[in-house]
Design a protein around this motif. Structure first.
Motif, PDB file in Angstrom:
ATOM      1  N   ARG A  94       4.178   6.767  15.645  1.00 28.92           N
ATOM      2  CA  ARG A  94       4.585   5.402  15.079  1.00 28.92           C
ATOM      3  C   ARG A  94       3.180   4.828  14.509  1.00 28.92           C
ATOM      4  O   ARG A  94       2.787   4.408  13.578  1.00 28.92           O
ATOM      5  N   ALA A  95       2.046   5.110  15.286  1.00 32.68           N
ATOM      6  CA  ALA A  95       0.799   4.611  15.236  1.00 32.68           C
ATOM      7  C   ALA A  95       0.046   5.577  14.027  1.00 32.68           C
ATOM      8  O   ALA A  95      -0.528   4.733  13.079  1.00 32.68           O
ATOM      9  N   ALA A  96       0.350   6.611  14.122  1.00 31.85           N
ATOM     10  CA  ALA A  96      -0.124   7.460  13.304  1.00 31.85           C
ATOM     11  C   ALA A  96       0.585   7.242  11.700  1.00 31.85           C
ATOM     12  O   ALA A  96      -0.088   7.424  10.610  1.00 31.85           O
ATOM     13  N   GLU A  97       1.643   6.838  11.681  1.00 28.87           N
ATOM     14  CA  GLU A  97       2.459   6.499  10.542  1.00 28.87           C
ATOM     15  C   GLU A  97       2.384   5.167   9.973  1.00 28.87           C
ATOM     16  O   GLU A  97       2.172   4.982   8.833  1.00 28.87           O
ATOM     17  N   GLN A  98       2.147   4.091  10.563  1.00 27.22           N
ATOM     18  CA  GLN A  98       2.102   2.781  10.341  1.00 27.22           C
ATOM     19  C   GLN A  98       0.743   2.037  10.499  1.00 27.22           C
ATOM     20  O   GLN A  98       0.476   1.313   9.492  1.00 27.22           O
ATOM     21  N   VAL A  99      -0.103   2.405  11.246  1.00 26.47           N
ATOM     22  CA  VAL A  99      -1.365   1.708  11.403  1.00 26.47           C
ATOM     23  C   VAL A  99      -2.447   2.232  10.600  1.00 26.47           C
ATOM     24  O   VAL A  99      -2.650   3.380  10.670  1.00 26.47           O
ATOM     25  N   ARG A 100      -2.911   1.304   9.837  1.00 31.21           N
ATOM     26  CA  ARG A 100      -4.041   1.901   8.944  1.00 31.21           C
ATOM     27  C   ARG A 100      -5.287   1.614   9.864  1.00 31.21           C
ATOM     28  O   ARG A 100      -5.479   0.678  10.567  1.00 31.21           O
ATOM     29  N   PRO A 101      -6.361   2.373   9.389  1.00 35.93           N
ATOM     30  CA  PRO A 101      -7.561   2.347  10.301  1.00 35.93           C
ATOM     31  C   PRO A 101      -8.398   1.151   9.836  1.00 35.93           C
ATOM     32  O   PRO A 101      -8.049   0.338   8.929  1.00 35.93           O
ATOM     33  N   THR A 102      -9.302   0.940  10.560  1.00 35.77           N
ATOM     34  CA  THR A 102     -10.419  -0.173  10.209  1.00 35.77           C
ATOM     35  C   THR A 102     -11.128  -0.048   8.943  1.00 35.77           C
ATOM     36  O   THR A 102     -11.005   1.120   8.259  1.00 35.77           O
ATOM     37  N   ILE A 103     -11.421  -1.039   8.418  1.00 39.68           N
ATOM     38  CA  ILE A 103     -12.028  -1.135   6.939  1.00 39.68           C
ATOM     39  C   ILE A 103     -13.063  -0.078   6.640  1.00 39.68           C
ATOM     40  O   ILE A 103     -13.245   0.580   5.503  1.00 39.68           O
ATOM     41  N   ASP A 104     -13.752   0.080   7.605  1.00 38.97           N
ATOM     42  CA  ASP A 104     -14.994   0.852   7.541  1.00 38.97           C
ATOM     43  C   ASP A 104     -14.620   2.613   7.686  1.00 38.97           C
ATOM     44  O   ASP A 104     -15.221   3.628   7.223  1.00 38.97           O
ATOM     45  N   LYS A 105     -13.395   2.667   8.134  1.00 43.13           N
ATOM     46  CA  LYS A 105     -12.785   4.199   8.263  1.00 43.13           C
ATOM     47  C   LYS A 105     -11.700   4.520   7.289  1.00 43.13           C
ATOM     48  O   LYS A 105     -11.010   5.382   7.385  1.00 43.13           O
ATOM     49  N   LEU A 106     -11.254   3.382   6.584  1.00 38.73           N
ATOM     50  CA  LEU A 106     -10.316   3.450   5.251  1.00 38.73           C
ATOM     51  C   LEU A 106     -10.578   4.242   4.272  1.00 38.73           C
ATOM     52  O   LEU A 106     -11.589   4.184   3.714  1.00 38.73           O
ATOM     53  N   ALA A 107     -10.018   5.378   3.948  1.00 44.28           N
ATOM     54  CA  ALA A 107     -10.274   6.260   2.898  1.00 44.28           C
ATOM     55  C   ALA A 107     -10.240   5.317   1.483  1.00 44.28           C
ATOM     56  O   ALA A 107      -9.354   4.754   1.264  1.00 44.28           O
ATOM     57  N   PHE A 108     -11.301   5.755   0.755  1.00 43.16           N
ATOM     58  CA  PHE A 108     -11.325   4.798  -0.559  1.00 43.16           C
ATOM     59  C   PHE A 108     -10.130   5.216  -1.353  1.00 43.16           C
ATOM     60  O   PHE A 108      -9.589   4.171  -1.899  1.00 43.16           O
ATOM     61  N   SER A 109      -9.457   6.379  -1.235  1.00 45.57           N
ATOM     62  CA  SER A 109      -8.158   6.608  -2.185  1.00 45.57           C
ATOM     63  C   SER A 109      -7.079   5.802  -1.718  1.00 45.57           C
ATOM     64  O   SER A 109      -6.136   5.794  -2.275  1.00 45.57           O
ATOM     65  N   GLU A 110      -7.250   5.318  -0.303  1.00 53.23           N
ATOM     66  CA  GLU A 110      -5.987   4.662   0.040  1.00 53.23           C
ATOM     67  C   GLU A 110      -5.890   3.183   0.099  1.00 53.23           C
ATOM     68  O   GLU A 110      -5.334   2.441   0.629  1.00 53.23           O
ATOM     69  N   ALA A 111      -7.191   2.769  -0.261  1.00 56.11           N
ATOM     70  CA  ALA A 111      -7.684   1.159  -0.298  1.00 56.11           C
ATOM     71  C   ALA A 111      -6.462   0.591  -1.489  1.00 56.11           C
ATOM     72  O   ALA A 111      -6.249   0.941  -2.486  1.00 56.11           O
ATOM     73  N   ARG A 112      -5.975  -0.495  -0.727  1.00 56.87           N
ATOM     74  CA  ARG A 112      -5.017  -1.348  -1.560  1.00 56.87           C
ATOM     75  C   ARG A 112      -5.979  -2.454  -2.359  1.00 56.87           C
ATOM     76  O   ARG A 112      -7.117  -2.789  -2.015  1.00 56.87           O
ATOM     77  N   HIS A 113      -5.335  -3.428  -3.205  1.00 58.26           N
ATOM     78  CA  HIS A 113      -6.153  -4.292  -3.744  1.00 58.26           C
ATOM     79  C   HIS A 113      -6.844  -5.212  -2.993  1.00 58.26           C
ATOM     80  O   HIS A 113      -7.821  -5.755  -2.958  1.00 58.26           O
ATOM     81  N   ALA A 114      -6.060  -5.425  -1.896  1.00 55.07           N
ATOM     82  CA  ALA A 114      -6.455  -6.705  -0.677  1.00 55.07           C
ATOM     83  C   ALA A 114      -7.686  -5.844  -0.057  1.00 55.07           C
ATOM     84  O   ALA A 114      -8.351  -6.825   0.607  1.00 55.07           O
ATOM     85  N   ASP A 115      -7.607  -4.704   0.168  1.00 56.12           N
ATOM     86  CA  ASP A 115      -8.873  -4.055   0.939  1.00 56.12           C
ATOM     87  C   ASP A 115      -9.984  -4.231   0.179  1.00 56.12           C
ATOM     88  O   ASP A 115     -10.993  -3.901   0.810  1.00 56.12           O
TER      89      ASP A 115
END
Length: 464
Positions: free
Chosen positions: A213-234
Motif C-alpha cells: 500500500r505504501a508503494a501504491e499510495q504514498v508519494r515520495p518527498t518533494i526532492d525525490k518526486l519525479a518531474f513527470s509525476e508532479a501535480r499542480h500543487a507540487d
C-alpha cells in the motif's frame, strides 16, 4: 521495544516503518533510528497521537517531509485493524448478523445517541462505523475477488434517513430551531457516512499489507518526486525547493574552493619568512590561486512532455549562475531560441518563470520536437558558444518523433566542447523504446537519468 520477545511484532513493524521512510525519501540515520527507539520506550503505546509525535520528533527533519511521514505512519500504525481490535488476522469480533431486527434497533439507537452528543470524537465515530460495517455491511451478491463489504448495504440497513429524522425531532423537543437542527443532523450524518466509507476502504486495503500500500499510495518527498509525476500543487513546492537546494549547494562549493588552499609555492616569500626561524621554512607561502570555473551552455527541450523538467533545471542553473564563469541558455522544440537574457541577475523567480514560459512559443514552429533540425540550426547559428572551455548541457527525453536525429552536428558540438552531458528525465529502462533515440545519442555524448531535484542537484554539483 521488545517486539520479538512478547510476540507483539512491534520491533519488526518499527523496522518496516523506518525502511519505508527511507524508500520515500526521508534520510533516517542509524543514530536517529536508535533515538526513536529510546524515546518510544518512554511513551505509552496506548496513546497513538503521542507515538506519532515521538516518531516525528526523532525522524522528520523538514516540514515538507511531514505529509509523507503522516501517510506512512497511518499505514504502518493504523488507528484500527480488522473489526477494531487486536490484529487484522484475529477472528472478527462483530459477526455479520444480516437483518436481525433486535440487533439493528440496538445499533440504530447507539448511532443516534452518539450523533447527538456534542463531544462526539473521531475514535468513537470510527468504532461505530467499523461495528456497523462488520455487522451489516456484507454483500453476498458481490462477484468473486471483489471486496465483500458494502457501504450501501450498511447505510440501507441502518436506515440513516430515519436516524436523521429522529435526531431532528429530539433536538426540536429540546428547543432547537428546525433549521439549526437540520444543519446539525446533516453535518453529523455526513461525518458518519464518511467514516463508513473510510472503513470500507480500510478493510479492502488491509489484505495488501502496508508495504504494498505504501508503494501504491504514498508519494515520495518533494526532492525525490519525479518531474513527470508532479501535480499542480507540487510545482510551487518544487520552486521553493530549487532555490533552497541552490543556496545549500553554493555554500558547499564555496567552502570546498576555500579548503583547496592556494596555488603554487611562492619561494621568495617562503625563504624570506624562514629567516625568522633560522632559515628553516616552517611555514610555506603560496601564490594566489586562479579560479577555474566552467563556461556553461544549456540546450533545453521545452516541449510539453518535459517542460517541467526543463524549467526547473534552468531555474536551478540560474540560481547557481555565480558558480560558473559564464552561462548561455537556449530552449528548443523544433527551433532554437536563446533565453540567456531571461536569466538576468536582477530578475526574480516569478519573472524567470514567466520569461521561460514565453520562450516555449518562440522555440516552436510545428510544435513537435525535432532534434535533427535543432542540432543543425544550433551548430550553424550558435556554434561559437561552444569551445574548449565549455561544458555543453543538453536537457531532453531524446524522443525524436521518428524524424532525423542530427547525430552529425551533435558529434561536431561534442568534439568542440570540453565536456558534453545529456540529462534525460525518462527512466533508463525506457531508453530506446518507441521513438526514443537515447541509445544513439548515448553513444555520442554522456547521457544520464535525471528524474528529480535530488539527482539534478548532484549533476549540477559535478558540473560546478
Amino acid at each position: 521495544m521488545s517486539g520479538s520477545a512478547d510476540g507483539s511484532g512491534l520491533l519488526e513493524r518499527h523496522l518496516e516503518f523506518v525502511r519505508a521512510l527511507r524508500t520515500a525519501g526521508l534520510s533516517v540515520s542509524l543514530s536517529e533510528d536508535l533515538d526513536s527507539v529510546t524515546a518510544l520506550a518512554r511513551v505509552p503505546w496506548s496513546n497513538r497521537a503521542m507515538v506519532r509525535d515521538t516518531y516525528a520528533a526523532t525522524l522528520v527533519k523538514k516540514h515538507s517531509q511531514r505529509s509523507t511521514f503522516d501517510a506512512l505512519f497511518d499505514l504502518y500504525f493504523p488507528a484500527m485493524v480488522g473489526d477494531g481490535g487486536g490484529r487484522a488476522s484475529d477472528p472478527p469480533t462483530h459477526k455479520p448478523v444480516g437483518d436481525n431486527l433486535d440487533v439493528l434497533d440496538t445499533m440504530r439507537r447507539r448511532v443516534r445517541r452518539a450523533l447527538r452528543e456534542s463531544d462526539l470524537d473521531d475514535q468513537l465515530l470510527r468504532q461505530l462505523a467499523a461495528e456497523s460495517v462488520g455487522r451489516f455491511g456484507t454483500d453476498a451478491g458481490r462477484t468473486i475477488g471483489a471486496s465483500p463489504w458494502s457501504a450501501y448495504e450498511t447505510l440501507q440497513r441502518l436506515d440513516v434517513q430515519h436516524l436523521v429524522n429522529r435526531l431532528v425531532e429530539g433536538l426540536m423537543r429540546d428547543g432547537v430551531e428546525r433549521e439549526q437542527a437540520d444543519k446539525f443532523a446533516q453535518r453529523r450524518l455526513t461525518a458518519f457516512i464518511s467514516a463508513v466509507h473510510a472503513d470500507i476502504e480500510r478493510r479492502a486495503a488491509e489484505p495488501k499489507g502496508p508495504d504494498r500500500r505504501a508503494a501504491e499510495q504514498v508519494r515520495p518527498t518533494i526532492d525525490k518526486l519525479a518531474f513527470s509525476e508532479a501535480r499542480h500543487a507540487d510545482l510551487a513546492a518544487m520552486r521553493r525547493e530549487v532555490y533552497q537546494l541552490a543556496r545549500r549547494l553554493a555554500t558547499r562549493l564555496a567552502k570546498e574552493r576555500r579548503s583547496r588552499g592556494g596555488g603554487p609555492v611562492d619561494f621568495r616569500r617562503t625563504i624570506r619568512a624562514s629567516m625568522a626561524t633560522g632559515g628553516v621554512p616552517l611555514t610555506t607561502h603560496h601564490r594566489p590561486k586562479r579560479p577555474h570555473r566552467t563556461d556553461l551552455v544549456v540546450l533545453c527541450d521545452v516541449s510539453g512532455s518535459v517542460a517541467h523538467f526543463a524549467h526547473f533545471t534552468l531555474m536551478f542553473v540560474y540560481a547557481l549562475r555565480e558558480a560558473f564563469q559564464g552561462m548561455r541558455a537556449f530552449t528548443f522544440v523544433d527551433d532554437v531560441h536563446e533565453v540567456t537574457d531571461e536569466l538576468r541577475p536582477d530578475a526574480g523567480p516569478e519573472e524567470v518563470i514567466a520569461g521561460l514560459a514565453g520562450s516555449t512559443r518562440e522555440a516552436a514552429l510545428a510544435g513537435r520536437t525535432h532534434y535533427g533540425r535543432v542540432f543543425e540550426r544550433f551548430a550553424a547559428e550558435h556554434g561559437e558558444a561552444v569551445g574548449p572551455r565549455t561544458t555543453l548541457l543538453i536537457l531532453g527525453d531524446a524522443r525524436a518523433n521518428y524524424a532525423s536525429l542530427g547525430d552529425g552536428p551533435l558529434r561536431e558540438l561534442a568534439a568542440a566542447a570540453k565536456r558534453t552531458i545529456w540529462l534525460n528525465p525518462e527512466p533508463e529502462r525506457n531508453w530506446g523504446s518507441g521513438d526514443s533515440a537515447a541509445m544513439v545519442y548515448g553513444d555520442i555524448v554522456e547521457m544520464a537519468e535525471c528524474r528529480n531535484l535530488q539527482q539534478l542537484a548532484g549533476f549540477v554539483y559535478d558540473l560546478a
